[in-house]
Scaffold this motif. Sequence first.
Motif, mmCIF file in Angstrom:
data_model
loop_
_atom_site.group_PDB
_atom_site.id
_atom_site.type_symbol
_atom_site.label_atom_id
_atom_site.label_comp_id
_atom_site.label_asym_id
_atom_site.label_seq_id
_atom_site.Cartn_x
_atom_site.Cartn_y
_atom_site.Cartn_z
ATOM 1 N N GLY A 73 36.719 45.154 25.456
ATOM 2 C CA GLY A 73 35.791 46.169 25.007
ATOM 3 C C GLY A 73 34.823 45.801 23.897
ATOM 4 N N VAL A 74 35.135 44.738 23.128
ATOM 5 C CA VAL A 74 34.296 44.319 22.007
ATOM 6 C C VAL A 74 34.261 42.795 21.991
ATOM 7 N N ALA A 75 33.075 42.248 21.730
ATOM 8 C CA ALA A 75 32.960 40.789 21.623
ATOM 9 C C ALA A 75 31.829 40.431 20.666
ATOM 10 N N ASP A 76 32.066 39.407 19.866
ATOM 11 C CA ASP A 76 31.020 38.818 19.037
ATOM 12 C C ASP A 76 30.729 37.448 19.629
ATOM 13 N N LEU A 77 29.483 37.233 20.039
ATOM 14 C CA LEU A 77 29.126 36.028 20.767
ATOM 15 C C LEU A 77 28.013 35.254 20.083
ATOM 16 N N HIS A 78 27.991 33.953 20.370
ATOM 17 C CA HIS A 78 26.896 33.065 19.984
ATOM 18 C C HIS A 78 26.148 32.696 21.259
ATOM 19 N N PHE A 79 24.845 32.821 21.208
ATOM 20 C CA PHE A 79 23.970 32.348 22.274
ATOM 21 C C PHE A 79 23.305 31.099 21.715
ATOM 22 N N ARG A 80 23.716 29.934 22.170
ATOM 23 C CA ARG A 80 23.210 28.664 21.643
ATOM 24 C C ARG A 80 22.160 28.115 22.608
ATOM 25 N N PHE A 81 20.913 28.148 22.163
ATOM 26 C CA PHE A 81 19.771 27.750 22.980
ATOM 27 C C PHE A 81 19.302 26.353 22.609
ATOM 28 N N VAL A 82 18.953 25.566 23.624
ATOM 29 C CA VAL A 82 18.239 24.309 23.438
ATOM 30 C C VAL A 82 16.988 24.413 24.304
ATOM 31 N N LEU A 83 15.841 24.194 23.688
ATOM 32 C CA LEU A 83 14.570 24.320 24.391
ATOM 33 C C LEU A 83 14.047 22.974 24.862
ATOM 34 N N ASP A 84 13.255 23.023 25.901
ATOM 35 C CA ASP A 84 12.476 21.881 26.371
ATOM 36 C C ASP A 84 11.052 22.409 26.465
ATOM 37 N N GLY A 85 10.273 22.141 25.440
ATOM 38 C CA GLY A 85 8.929 22.710 25.383
ATOM 39 C C GLY A 85 9.010 24.208 25.195
ATOM 40 N N ALA A 86 8.381 24.943 26.116
ATOM 41 C CA ALA A 86 8.317 26.398 25.999
ATOM 42 C C ALA A 86 9.375 27.107 26.840
ATOM 43 N N LEU A 87 10.364 26.370 27.365
ATOM 44 C CA LEU A 87 11.401 26.973 28.204
ATOM 45 C C LEU A 87 12.799 26.598 27.715
ATOM 46 N N ILE A 88 13.775 27.344 28.178
ATOM 47 C CA ILE A 88 15.178 27.091 27.816
ATOM 48 C C ILE A 88 15.748 26.036 28.758
ATOM 49 N N ALA A 89 16.251 24.957 28.178
ATOM 50 C CA ALA A 89 16.870 23.884 28.970
ATOM 51 C C ALA A 89 18.380 24.035 29.011
ATOM 52 N N ARG A 90 18.962 24.636 27.977
ATOM 53 C CA ARG A 90 20.416 24.785 27.896
ATOM 54 C C ARG A 90 20.735 26.052 27.143
ATOM 55 N N LEU A 91 21.724 26.786 27.639
ATOM 56 C CA LEU A 91 22.241 27.969 26.966
ATOM 57 C C LEU A 91 23.749 27.947 27.080
ATOM 58 N N VAL A 92 24.410 28.038 25.934
ATOM 59 C CA VAL A 92 25.871 28.136 25.895
ATOM 60 C C VAL A 92 26.183 29.472 25.223
ATOM 61 N N ILE A 93 26.959 30.297 25.916
ATOM 62 C CA ILE A 93 27.387 31.585 25.374
ATOM 63 C C ILE A 93 28.886 31.484 25.129
ATOM 64 N N GLU A 94 29.268 31.684 23.857
ATOM 65 C CA GLU A 94 30.680 31.530 23.490
ATOM 66 C C GLU A 94 30.982 32.367 22.254
ATOM 67 N N PRO A 95 32.275 32.640 22.032
ATOM 68 C CA PRO A 95 32.651 33.398 20.815
ATOM 69 C C PRO A 95 32.298 32.651 19.549
#
Length: 120
Positions: free
Chosen positions: A98-120
């Motif tokens: 019912g509840v979560a605190d998450l990190h959205f870890r983005f790595v960009l390649d120019g103007a777009l997202i190349a990698r996204l890791v979603i984790e606690p």
Amino acid sequence: MTIDKTTVQVPGAALPPVITAYLAAQLARDATSALAAFTADAVVTDEGRTYRGRQQIAAWLGRAASEYTYTTEFTGSTQNGPESYDVTAHLEGDFPGGVADLHFRFVLDGALIARLVIEP
């Protein structure tokens, strides 16, 4: 669907437009707009599973948008390098726990997202 990027308020580091566009699309459950934020060969890791390329990411986005009902409050962001950003969020909903605190870890390649890791 048109996404208003100004509706995404994240305290902390200034975020590139592609990240705010992705976050706004996620809030709106708009998988098509969210997918447009990724490179063709992007990689997403969520709940221990890895999705590679637009086809797998599109399937993940569609499933994630419809599986549970939840609210999201973005609680902070940091820039960890020239192309690396971390956004924290608090989720509450009908998912297990019912509840979560998450990190959205983005790595960009120019103007777009190349990698996204979603984790606690």
